[in-house]
Structures are given as C-alpha cells and as structure tokens.
Design a protein around this motif. Structure first.
Motif, mmCIF file in Angstrom:
data_model
loop_
_atom_site.group_PDB
_atom_site.id
_atom_site.type_symbol
_atom_site.label_atom_id
_atom_site.label_comp_id
_atom_site.label_asym_id
_atom_site.label_seq_id
_atom_site.Cartn_x
_atom_site.Cartn_y
_atom_site.Cartn_z
ATOM 1 N N ASP A 1 43.308 -10.624 54.315
ATOM 2 C CA ASP A 1 42.115 -9.780 54.137
ATOM 3 C C ASP A 1 40.984 -10.330 52.925
ATOM 4 O OD1 ASP A 1 41.655 -7.143 53.857
ATOM 5 O OD2 ASP A 1 43.082 -6.342 53.667
ATOM 6 N N GLY A 2 39.556 -9.311 53.458
ATOM 7 C CA GLY A 2 39.406 -9.695 51.925
ATOM 8 C C GLY A 2 38.132 -8.740 51.842
ATOM 9 N N PHE B 1 26.586 -8.571 44.722
ATOM 10 C CA PHE B 1 25.782 -9.730 45.333
ATOM 11 C C PHE B 1 26.026 -10.196 47.345
ATOM 12 C CE2 PHE B 1 25.307 -10.590 41.497
ATOM 13 C CZ PHE B 1 24.275 -11.231 40.701
ATOM 14 N N GLN B 2 27.702 -9.129 47.636
ATOM 15 C CA GLN B 2 28.058 -8.857 48.471
ATOM 16 C C GLN B 2 28.786 -10.037 48.594
ATOM 17 O OE1 GLN B 2 28.343 -5.722 51.073
ATOM 18 N NE2 GLN B 2 28.770 -5.398 48.899
ATOM 19 N N ALA B 3 30.009 -11.075 47.996
ATOM 20 C CA ALA B 3 30.371 -11.931 48.148
ATOM 21 C C ALA B 3 31.966 -11.907 48.433
ATOM 22 C CB ALA B 3 30.233 -12.749 46.626
ATOM 23 N N ASN B 4 32.074 -12.252 49.655
ATOM 24 C CA ASN B 4 33.547 -11.703 50.191
ATOM 25 C C ASN B 4 34.805 -12.177 49.160
ATOM 26 O OD1 ASN B 4 32.428 -10.695 52.848
ATOM 27 N ND2 ASN B 4 32.038 -12.745 53.343
ATOM 28 N N CYS B 5 35.614 -11.684 49.044
ATOM 29 C CA CYS B 5 36.925 -12.098 47.951
ATOM 30 C C CYS B 5 38.177 -11.734 49.032
ATOM 31 C CB CYS B 5 36.959 -11.307 47.202
ATOM 32 S SG CYS B 5 38.528 -11.512 45.592
ATOM 33 N N TYR B 6 38.676 -12.789 49.270
ATOM 34 C CA TYR B 6 39.840 -12.874 50.258
ATOM 35 C C TYR B 6 41.676 -12.729 49.616
ATOM 36 C CZ TYR B 6 36.374 -14.182 53.155
ATOM 37 O OH TYR B 6 34.905 -14.285 53.769
ATOM 38 N N VAL C 1 47.281 -16.254 47.232
ATOM 39 C CA VAL C 1 45.983 -16.644 46.536
ATOM 40 C C VAL C 1 45.016 -15.777 46.616
ATOM 41 C CG1 VAL C 1 47.481 -18.720 46.983
ATOM 42 C CG2 VAL C 1 45.493 -18.396 48.418
ATOM 43 N N ILE C 2 43.655 -15.746 45.459
ATOM 44 C CA ILE C 2 42.599 -15.193 45.541
ATOM 45 C C ILE C 2 41.790 -15.893 45.246
ATOM 46 C CG2 ILE C 2 41.639 -13.555 44.508
ATOM 47 C CD1 ILE C 2 43.742 -12.396 42.816
ATOM 48 N N VAL C 3 41.137 -15.840 46.608
ATOM 49 C CA VAL C 3 39.881 -16.448 46.868
ATOM 50 C C VAL C 3 38.336 -16.099 46.072
ATOM 51 C CG1 VAL C 3 38.768 -18.205 48.397
ATOM 52 C CG2 VAL C 3 40.745 -17.851 48.973
ATOM 53 N N ASP C 4 37.923 -16.833 45.073
ATOM 54 C CA ASP C 4 36.320 -15.735 44.964
ATOM 55 C C ASP C 4 36.450 -14.707 44.302
ATOM 56 O OD1 ASP C 4 35.755 -18.919 45.750
ATOM 57 O OD2 ASP C 4 34.532 -18.184 47.062
ATOM 58 N N PRO C 5 37.163 -14.304 43.196
ATOM 59 C CA PRO C 5 36.863 -13.217 43.106
ATOM 60 C C PRO C 5 35.788 -12.530 42.419
ATOM 61 C CG PRO C 5 38.495 -14.102 41.262
ATOM 62 C CD PRO C 5 38.235 -15.504 42.449
ATOM 63 N N GLY C 6 35.134 -11.944 42.529
ATOM 64 C CA GLY C 6 33.221 -11.358 42.075
ATOM 65 C C GLY C 6 32.697 -10.795 41.503
ATOM 66 N N GLN C 7 31.699 -9.992 41.670
ATOM 67 C CA GLN C 7 31.016 -8.989 40.877
ATOM 68 C C GLN C 7 32.202 -7.941 41.019
ATOM 69 O OE1 GLN C 7 27.118 -7.110 40.955
ATOM 70 N NE2 GLN C 7 26.881 -6.746 39.003
ATOM 71 N N ASP C 8 32.565 -6.973 40.343
ATOM 72 C CA ASP C 8 33.646 -5.946 40.722
ATOM 73 C C ASP C 8 34.309 -6.197 41.396
ATOM 74 O OD1 ASP C 8 31.478 -4.699 38.029
ATOM 75 O OD2 ASP C 8 30.071 -4.354 40.022
ATOM 76 N N ALA C 9 35.206 -6.365 41.278
ATOM 77 C CA ALA C 9 36.445 -7.713 42.433
ATOM 78 C C ALA C 9 37.498 -6.768 41.889
ATOM 79 C CB ALA C 9 36.345 -8.600 42.666
ATOM 80 N N VAL C 10 37.959 -6.580 40.955
ATOM 81 C CA VAL C 10 39.057 -6.487 40.460
ATOM 82 C C VAL C 10 39.846 -5.259 40.974
ATOM 83 C CG1 VAL C 10 40.792 -5.082 38.568
ATOM 84 C CG2 VAL C 10 38.413 -6.945 37.545
#
Length: 227
Positions: A4-5, A11-16, A27-36
């Motif tokens: 899921d992501g 920046f709309q970077a995908n976090c998965y 596992v978490i992949v790429d937690p970007g801006q304001d992802a918490v």
C-alpha cells in the motif's frame, strides 16, 4: 502480499508499506515530507508492525521523515553509502543555489540505526527476501528493491511511467542512468510491476514498448532475468 502507499507532502513522493499480509511485520519504503500521519493511518488500518525503513536514494523528498519514523518505532534505516550524507545535509543533492533557497535553514538528523545497502544484497526482513540493485544515475547511491517471486520492483526515481528520473542534479549523470535502466530494468520480465518514486505504477513491458528513454537504454541491457 500486501503493498500500500500514498504520495507524501508537497513533492508527492510515493511512500510504501510492504508486508506478507495484513497483521504482520512490514517494511516502509521512502517516508518523505509529512509522511508520518499517513504512515500511522496505513499501519493502523492493516495492523502492521514496521521492522525497517528502506530508502531508494537520499533526496529530501524521499527521506524527510526517516528520522521520526525510525525513532518512533525503534527500527533501522537502510541507505546506500553514496547517498548517506544527504540524511543530514539535504542540500548535497541539489545545486548550491537551489539548496540555499529551499533548505537554507533546514537541519535533519540521522536515525539512531543506519545500515548501508550494497549491490546484489538480499535483505531478510519481515519474512520477505528483498533484493537490492544499485542503480546510479539519478544519484550516486540510487537503488531499487525487488521482491523475488512477486514480480514487483520499487524503482525510486530511476524509472517512472513514461519517463525517468532527472540526471542534472549533483551526483546525477545521464549516461549512467541509461546504463542503470538497461542493466536493472530492461533485464526484468515484461509482467514485472514497477512502483515508482512519483506517479502511477506501471510495468516493465509497458515501458519497454512506449518509454523512449528505455529505447535509448536498450544497448546497455543484458539477458532477461527472473525476479
């Protein structure tokens, strides 16, 4: 398999999140801006317990929230050593003027536990075997992650639907990214699902047939391999 992501921050970077199934470790992949907050909601919805954060590269839009995410759950972050310095100095991934304008006063910290990725490594995490492929060109330390047997690749900013990552920032190089596209992407089966760092998912077959950058990368491709 549960994947899921969501696109994080401006920046709309995908976090998965990736797990064998709901209610298990992930596992978490790429937690970007304001992802918490988005991550917390997703983990709660699927009843998941994170055991690691995986970073496809060190650009700020992909690592912004790594320290708070790792700190809150006491898990390690994995990144290629060539990009590790960007965890604390995001301007290293940008031109000097752009970095000063955007992030002049921004200070980041490393998670307490940072582990380094290497090409061809297989990470045994959350009951999954995750293969790492070094794929420089967007940054020197860019990597992709593959799930054997699932025909899934997390491509970071190497490959997008219809495009590729930029190569004009510090550490980027156009010929190098073409080699990575040939070696890492074009050697995979056409039915491999590509989950990119930005934008919608795609497949290797679709990109092989329609993406002009993959046509340019074709001379660098080796024989097709399985996941």
């Amino acid at each position: 398999m549960l994947i899921d992501g969501f696109p994080a921050g401006s920046f709309q970077a995908n976090c998965y999140v990736v797990a064998p199934a709901a209610g298990e470790e992930c596992v978490i992949v790429d937690p970007g801006q304001d992802a918490v907050q988005g991550l917390d909601d997703m983990l709660r919805e699927h009843r998941l317990k994170p055991v690691a954060v995986l970073l496809t590269h060190g650009h700020l839009d992909h690592v912004w929230s790594v320290a708070p995410v790792c700190g809150a759950r006491d898990v390690p972050a994995w990144i290629h050593p060539e990009d590790r310095e960007m965890l604390t100095d995001p301007g290293k991934g940008l031109s000097l003027m752009a970095g000063q304008q955007l992030f002049g006063g921004l200070k980041l910290t490393e998670p307490d536990d940072v582990r380094e990725l290497s090409d061809g490594a297989v990470l045994e995490l959350a009951g999954m075997a995750i293969t790492v492929d070094h794929a420089p060109g967007h940054t020197r330390g860019s990597v992709t992650f593959r799930l054997p047997g699932e025909r899934v690749m997390f491509s970071g900013d190497l490959l997008f639907a219809g495009s590729i990552g930029r190569s004009d920032l510090p550490g980027g190089d156009y010929q190098t990214i073409l080699r990575s596209l040939g070696n890492v992407c074009l050697t995979l089966p056409d039915d491999t699902t590509v989950l990119p760092g930005h934008g919608p998912h795609t497949t290797i077959g679709r990109e092989r047939a329609t993406n002009p950058y993959l046509a340019e990368a074709a001379p660098f491709a080796g024989p097709t391999r399985g996941l």
